[in-house]
Design a protein around this motif. Structure first.
Motif, short mmCIF file in Angstrom:
data_model
loop_
_atom_site.label_atom_id
_atom_site.label_comp_id
_atom_site.label_asym_id
_atom_site.label_seq_id
_atom_site.Cartn_x
_atom_site.Cartn_y
_atom_site.Cartn_z
N ALA A 42 0.83 -1.21 0.00
CA ALA A 42 0.00 0.00 0.00
C ALA A 42 0.86 1.25 0.00
CB ALA A 42 -0.92 -0.01 1.22
N GLY A 43 2.03 1.21 0.64
CA GLY A 43 2.85 2.40 0.72
C GLY A 43 3.45 2.82 -0.60
N SER A 44 3.47 1.94 -1.61
CA SER A 44 4.09 2.27 -2.89
C SER A 44 3.09 2.74 -3.93
CB SER A 44 4.84 1.06 -3.44
OG SER A 44 3.92 0.04 -3.79
N LEU A 45 1.82 2.83 -3.55
CA LEU A 45 0.79 3.16 -4.52
C LEU A 45 0.58 4.66 -4.60
CD1 LEU A 45 -1.90 0.47 -3.67
CD2 LEU A 45 0.01 0.32 -5.23
N ALA A 46 0.30 5.13 -5.81
CA ALA A 46 -0.09 6.53 -5.96
C ALA A 46 -1.49 6.71 -5.39
CB ALA A 46 -0.07 6.91 -7.44
N VAL A 47 -1.75 7.85 -4.76
CA VAL A 47 -3.02 8.10 -4.11
C VAL A 47 -3.58 9.43 -4.59
CG1 VAL A 47 -4.19 8.36 -1.88
CG2 VAL A 47 -2.26 6.80 -2.09
N ASP A 48 -4.93 9.52 -4.66
CA ASP A 48 -5.61 10.77 -4.97
C ASP A 48 -5.18 11.35 -6.32
OD1 ASP A 48 -6.86 10.48 -2.57
OD2 ASP A 48 -5.57 11.88 -1.49
N GLY A 49 -5.10 10.49 -7.32
CA GLY A 49 -4.89 10.99 -8.67
C GLY A 49 -3.48 11.43 -8.97
N LYS A 50 -2.49 10.97 -8.26
CA LYS A 50 -1.11 11.40 -8.48
C LYS A 50 -0.39 10.48 -9.47
CE LYS A 50 -0.77 13.55 -3.93
NZ LYS A 50 -0.11 13.52 -2.60
N THR A 52 -0.74 6.93 -12.49
CA THR A 52 -1.20 5.57 -12.71
C THR A 52 -0.11 4.60 -12.29
OG1 THR A 52 -2.59 6.28 -14.55
CG2 THR A 52 -2.01 3.93 -14.44
N VAL A 53 -0.50 3.57 -11.55
CA VAL A 53 0.44 2.53 -11.13
C VAL A 53 -0.04 1.19 -11.67
CG1 VAL A 53 1.49 1.30 -9.19
CG2 VAL A 53 1.12 3.77 -9.05
N PHE A 54 0.76 0.58 -12.54
CA PHE A 54 0.49 -0.76 -13.04
C PHE A 54 1.23 -1.77 -12.16
CE2 PHE A 54 -1.71 0.13 -16.96
CZ PHE A 54 -1.30 1.42 -17.30
N GLY A 61 -5.58 -10.81 -20.42
CA GLY A 61 -4.99 -9.86 -21.35
C GLY A 61 -5.16 -8.41 -20.98
N LYS A 62 -5.78 -8.14 -19.83
CA LYS A 62 -6.02 -6.76 -19.40
C LYS A 62 -5.06 -6.41 -18.27
CE LYS A 62 -10.84 -7.11 -20.82
NZ LYS A 62 -10.64 -8.44 -21.46
N LYS A 63 -4.42 -5.24 -18.38
CA LYS A 63 -3.46 -4.82 -17.37
C LYS A 63 -4.16 -4.49 -16.06
CE LYS A 63 -0.13 -3.01 -20.73
NZ LYS A 63 0.61 -1.80 -21.18
N VAL A 64 -3.42 -4.67 -14.96
CA VAL A 64 -3.94 -4.42 -13.62
C VAL A 64 -3.31 -3.15 -13.08
CG1 VAL A 64 -4.12 -5.32 -11.27
CG2 VAL A 64 -4.25 -6.89 -13.22
N VAL A 65 -4.16 -2.28 -12.51
CA VAL A 65 -3.68 -1.04 -11.89
C VAL A 65 -4.10 -1.00 -10.44
CG1 VAL A 65 -3.74 0.27 -14.05
CG2 VAL A 65 -5.76 0.27 -12.54
N THR A 66 -3.32 -0.26 -9.65
CA THR A 66 -3.69 0.01 -8.26
C THR A 66 -4.02 1.48 -8.06
OG1 THR A 66 -1.34 0.25 -7.73
CG2 THR A 66 -2.37 -1.89 -7.29
N SER A 67 -3.81 2.28 -9.07
CA SER A 67 -4.16 3.69 -9.07
C SER A 67 -4.25 4.12 -10.52
CB SER A 67 -3.12 4.52 -8.31
OG SER A 67 -3.48 5.88 -8.28
N LYS A 71 -5.49 10.58 -17.68
CA LYS A 71 -4.63 11.36 -18.57
C LYS A 71 -3.39 10.57 -19.00
CE LYS A 71 -3.97 15.00 -15.99
NZ LYS A 71 -4.78 14.68 -14.81
N ASP A 72 -3.08 9.50 -18.26
CA ASP A 72 -1.92 8.68 -18.61
C ASP A 72 -2.23 7.69 -19.73
OD1 ASP A 72 -0.43 9.93 -16.62
OD2 ASP A 72 -0.97 8.43 -15.11
N LEU A 73 -3.50 7.56 -20.08
CA LEU A 73 -3.90 6.62 -21.13
C LEU A 73 -3.94 7.33 -22.48
CD1 LEU A 73 -6.81 4.82 -19.24
CD2 LEU A 73 -4.39 4.14 -19.36
N GLU A 74 -3.67 6.58 -23.53
CA GLU A 74 -3.61 7.17 -24.87
C GLU A 74 -4.97 7.71 -25.29
OE1 GLU A 74 -2.15 5.96 -29.40
OE2 GLU A 74 -1.77 4.62 -27.70
N ALA A 75 -4.96 8.92 -25.84
CA ALA A 75 -6.20 9.56 -26.30
C ALA A 75 -6.71 8.89 -27.56
CB ALA A 75 -5.95 11.05 -26.55
#
Length: 400
Positions: A42-50, A52-54, A61-67, A71-75
């Motif tokens: 938990a201590g290594s995760l981005a919090v409150d929109g700071k 994306t953490v994969f 086939g779908k990536k897993v995120v914890t935050s 805006k970090d995803l391709e438009a």
């Protein structure tokens, strides 16, 4: 479903939600076998929109995120991810499905949620239908959908989360928001993770979809506080005939009010009966939601049908008609019917066919919900009447 209350009734033993068998549900975690190396602390995760953490894991086939920060995803594309939620009793995780359609141009961000209760299928289908209509190359802004928030409840298609703290507790996750990442129960922690790291950071507006609960059907209506201009603007964009003008104080811990608390306008649509797909009602809420996306400039095109020109009934409370006997229930009015005090709304018969109870309306209003199970024991709600309670009467909260 969430609805107001009347103070003059004894509600001991009044519980709407289904208590389904849950023995195997907590052990079923979709995709758990495919996910590897879940050592992110938990201590290594981005919090409150700071950011994306994969995790580095993939599930189907779908990536897993914890935050997530969209805006970090391709438009100009649609992205499908899993969000890593709270741990299960075996130390794996509950994974939540996340679909992000990010437009080619910048713009507002709208979050669509469903599956907070595990027996609400039309709400999930509504969100799926909206997302399948979006064309990211033509959009300005982002729409994010999270359709299976309460995964262990969905696994057994029951309303509540089967928490393992002291035996099995059945916890209503729509009384847990905004949650607490260090809370005393898994549902509280799950809500905290989702709200802090997924939902709030990516929302300029939010819509949390629901249905009635198992055994109790509701009409098509929306819940929202009409005194908030941005909320009223969303409510007016749906072609449905009822609005529950529910003050935040009535249910401070439901998801749409958690958004309100942090300055994000939000509403909660209610779409018919649980456990089924009501395609006619779904179409109304798809049309209204597309209107909301047009209102925010995310998609282009003319507005569909709205509340304009409709006779929308707005109430601030739900008067319950509760069973006083056991037996077969016969409704004498339909959803959306207007009723007046003293009007007979239902009767109940015993096993001999004898009438053992008659039920009347206690207020003037419109029928917003009715028991769909044909039999009832004492204490079950047989109907809700949407009506207007005087401000001096205050607000009382249903246990469900």
């Amino acid at each position: 479903m969430t609805i107001g209350n009347d103070p003059g009734l004894d509600r001991r033993g009044f519980m709407i939600g289904s208590v389904a068998t849950v023995g195997a549900a907590a052990a079923l975690v979709t995709g758990a076998a495919q996910a590897q190396s879940r050592s992110t602390s938990a201590g290594s995760l981005a919090v409150d929109g700071k950011g994306t953490v994969f995790t580095g894991d993939t599930i189907d086939g779908k990536k897993v995120v914890t935050s997530l920060d969209v805006k970090d995803l391709e438009a100009g594309q649609t992205h499908r991810l899993y969000f890593q939620g709270v741990e299960t009793p075996t130390g794996q995780h509950w994974y939540v499905s996340v679909t992000v359609t990010r437009g080619a141009k910048p713009g507002k961000r709208v979050v669509l949620t469903s599956g907070v209760h595990g027996d609400e299928m039309s709400s999930i289908h509504t969100v799926h239908t909206v997302m399948n209509q979006l064309e990211p190359a033509k959009m300005s802004g982002t729409v994010m959908a999270v359709t299976d928030i309460s995964r262990p409840a969905l696994e057994s298609m029951q309303r509540r989360w089967p928490n393992q703290g002291r035996g099995i507790d059945l916890i209503d996750m729509n009384r847990e928001w905004p949650g607490n990442e260090n809370g005393l129960t898994a549902p509280s922690r799950h809500a905290g993770l989702l709200f802090n790291r997924l939902l709030r950071p990516n929302a300029d507006a939010a819509i949390d979809f629901h249905t009635g609960t198992t055994g109790f059907e509701v009409t098509a209506f929306n819940i929202g506080e009409i005194d908030r201009p941005e909320v009223k603007a969303m409510l007016d964009l749906y072609p449905v005939g009822q609005i529950l003008n529910m003050p935040k104080a009535a249910y401070p811990t439901v998801l749409h009010n958690a958004f309100i608390d942090v300055g994000i306008p939000a509403i909660a649509p209610e779409i018919g009966a649980a456990r089924v797909l009501d395609r006619e009602m779904i179409a109304l809420f798809v049309e209204g939601t597309m209107n909301v996306l047009k209102h925010y400039g995310i998609v282009a095109g003319p507005m569909g049908r709205t509340a304009k020109g409709m006779a929308v009934f707005v109430g601030n409370s739900g008067f319950p008609v509760l069973a006083t006997a056991g037996g077969l229930v016969e409704h004498l009015v339909k959803l959306n019917d207007k009723v007046v005090p003293g009007q007979k709304v239902a009767i109940q018969r015993n096993s001999f066919g004898e009438v053992v109870a008659e039920y009347t309306a206690g207020v003037a209003g419109e029928i917003s919900g009715q028991r769909s199970d044909a039999m009832s024991e004492p204490g079950n709600p047989l109907a809700f009447i949407l009506f207007n309670k005087a401000p001096q009467d205050g607000v009382e909260i249903y246990p469900e």
